[in-house]
Enzyme design. Structure first.
Site, short mmCIF file in Angstrom:
data_model
loop_
_atom_site.label_atom_id
_atom_site.label_comp_id
_atom_site.label_asym_id
_atom_site.label_seq_id
_atom_site.Cartn_x
_atom_site.Cartn_y
_atom_site.Cartn_z
N GLU A 85 0.83 -1.21 0.00
CA GLU A 85 0.00 0.00 0.00
C GLU A 85 0.85 1.25 0.00
O GLU A 85 1.86 1.34 0.69
CB GLU A 85 -0.90 0.01 1.25
CG GLU A 85 -1.92 -1.12 1.30
CD GLU A 85 -3.04 -0.96 0.29
OE1 GLU A 85 -3.17 0.13 -0.30
OE2 GLU A 85 -3.79 -1.95 0.10
N ARG A 95 -17.75 -0.60 6.86
CA ARG A 95 -18.93 -1.16 6.18
C ARG A 95 -19.59 -2.22 7.06
O ARG A 95 -20.81 -2.37 7.08
CB ARG A 95 -18.48 -1.76 4.84
CG ARG A 95 -19.56 -2.38 3.99
CD ARG A 95 -18.98 -2.94 2.69
NE ARG A 95 -17.96 -3.97 2.93
CZ ARG A 95 -18.23 -5.26 3.21
NH1 ARG A 95 -19.48 -5.67 3.30
NH2 ARG A 95 -17.25 -6.13 3.42
N CYS A 148 -7.62 -2.35 8.46
CA CYS A 148 -6.27 -2.38 7.86
C CYS A 148 -5.73 -0.96 7.65
O CYS A 148 -4.59 -0.67 8.01
CB CYS A 148 -6.28 -3.15 6.54
SG CYS A 148 -6.36 -4.92 6.82
N HIS A 172 -1.49 -5.63 1.57
CA HIS A 172 -2.73 -6.42 1.48
C HIS A 172 -2.48 -7.67 0.63
O HIS A 172 -1.73 -7.62 -0.34
CB HIS A 172 -3.85 -5.59 0.84
CG HIS A 172 -4.78 -4.95 1.81
ND1 HIS A 172 -5.03 -3.59 1.81
CD2 HIS A 172 -5.55 -5.47 2.81
CE1 HIS A 172 -5.91 -3.32 2.78
NE2 HIS A 172 -6.23 -4.44 3.40
N1 PCA Z 1 -8.38 -7.04 6.41
C1 PCA Z 1 -9.26 -5.99 6.83
C2 PCA Z 1 -9.07 -5.86 8.31
C3 PCA Z 1 -8.34 -7.08 8.74
C4 PCA Z 1 -7.87 -7.69 7.49
O1 PCA Z 1 -7.11 -8.68 7.40
C5 PCA Z 1 -9.06 -4.70 6.04
O2 PCA Z 1 -8.62 -4.73 4.88
O3 PCA Z 1 -9.34 -3.61 6.57
#
Ligand code: PCA
Length: 219
Positions: A85, A95, A148, A172
């Site tokens: 990111e 959400r 996240c 991610h």
């Molecule tokens: N993904 C979520 C929160 C925890 C995770 O593994 C997100 O993308 O916010």
């Protein structure tokens, strides 16, 4: 000299029974890479998928592990690639409720904090190295507005205000195959995710500055 890299993974959320981030970091715990500059050691921590509490758990892990680099990892269901990111924004907008039932809407991660923080990781060098290993990867320009992004912003704020000698950022990752057997969604094997993260750790540990490579998107 040893470079310590703290890698964190979130607990399952949103009705899932696993979180690929947690599964991957469990495999990475204790890994050591030797290279010409010394060694790189991975320490891992599990983080609750809960607004607020996640940042406290992260700070505790930073305090106890004393890392040089922090990479938080989370699941991005629906993505095809491993996606480092670029930027964390000062906004919580959930959400769905988190694992403790919190559902903030349009509140800041840090009251009075800057609008956003750039990652401090060499994300383009990471993407290039992951791609060279034959694993799908690309830069993401939004970590969303859920837990996240919350921990990513919280991490960058902590580093900015309390741990300026530590560098950090967020990656991610897609669903695991076992999460999509009965729905049409992209996935990636745990082996590929783990390998992509191993590469990310090594690039992040060794490269302070990023490469120049076009990796943008139109939308
Ligand atoms: N993904 C979520 C929160 C925890 C995770 O593994 C997100 O993308 O916010």
């Amino acid at each position: 000299m040893e470079t310590r890299v703290l890698v964190t993974g979130f607990e399952p959320f949103g009705g899932e029974t696993v979180n690929p981030a947690l599964e991957a970091v469990k495999k990475l715990e204790g890994r050591v890479f030797e290279d010409a500059d010394g060694s790189i050691r991975i320490v891992a921590a599990a983080i609750p998928t809960v607004f607020g509490k996640s940042i406290h758990a992260l700070e505790k892990a930073i305090e106890s592990e004393k890392p040089d680099v922090v990479i938080c990892v989370g699941q991005a269901g629906g993505r095809y690639h491993i996606t480092p990111e670029r930027v964390a924004i000062n906004a919580d907008d959930a959400r769905i409720p988190d694992n403790a039932g919190n559902q903030p809407v349009d509140s800041p991660v840090v009251d009075g904090g800057p609008v956003a923080y750039w990652t401090q990781l060499p994300i383009k060098a990471m993407v290039k190295a992951i791609q060279e290993a034959g694993i799908p990867a690309s830069v993401s320009n939004s970590a969303g507005t859920y837990v996240c992004n919350h921990i990513f912003y919280g991490l960058m704020h902590l580093l900015e205000t309390k741990y300026p000698e530590v560098r950090g950022g967020f990656i991610h990752i897609p669903f695991l195959p076992e999460q999509v057997v009965n729905r049409e969604a992209p996935c990636m094997s745990l082996d590929q995710i783990v390998h992509g993260l191993e590469i990310s750790v090594q690039v992040a540990a060794r490269q302070q500055t990023d490469i120049r490579m076009a990796a943008g998107k139109e939308s």
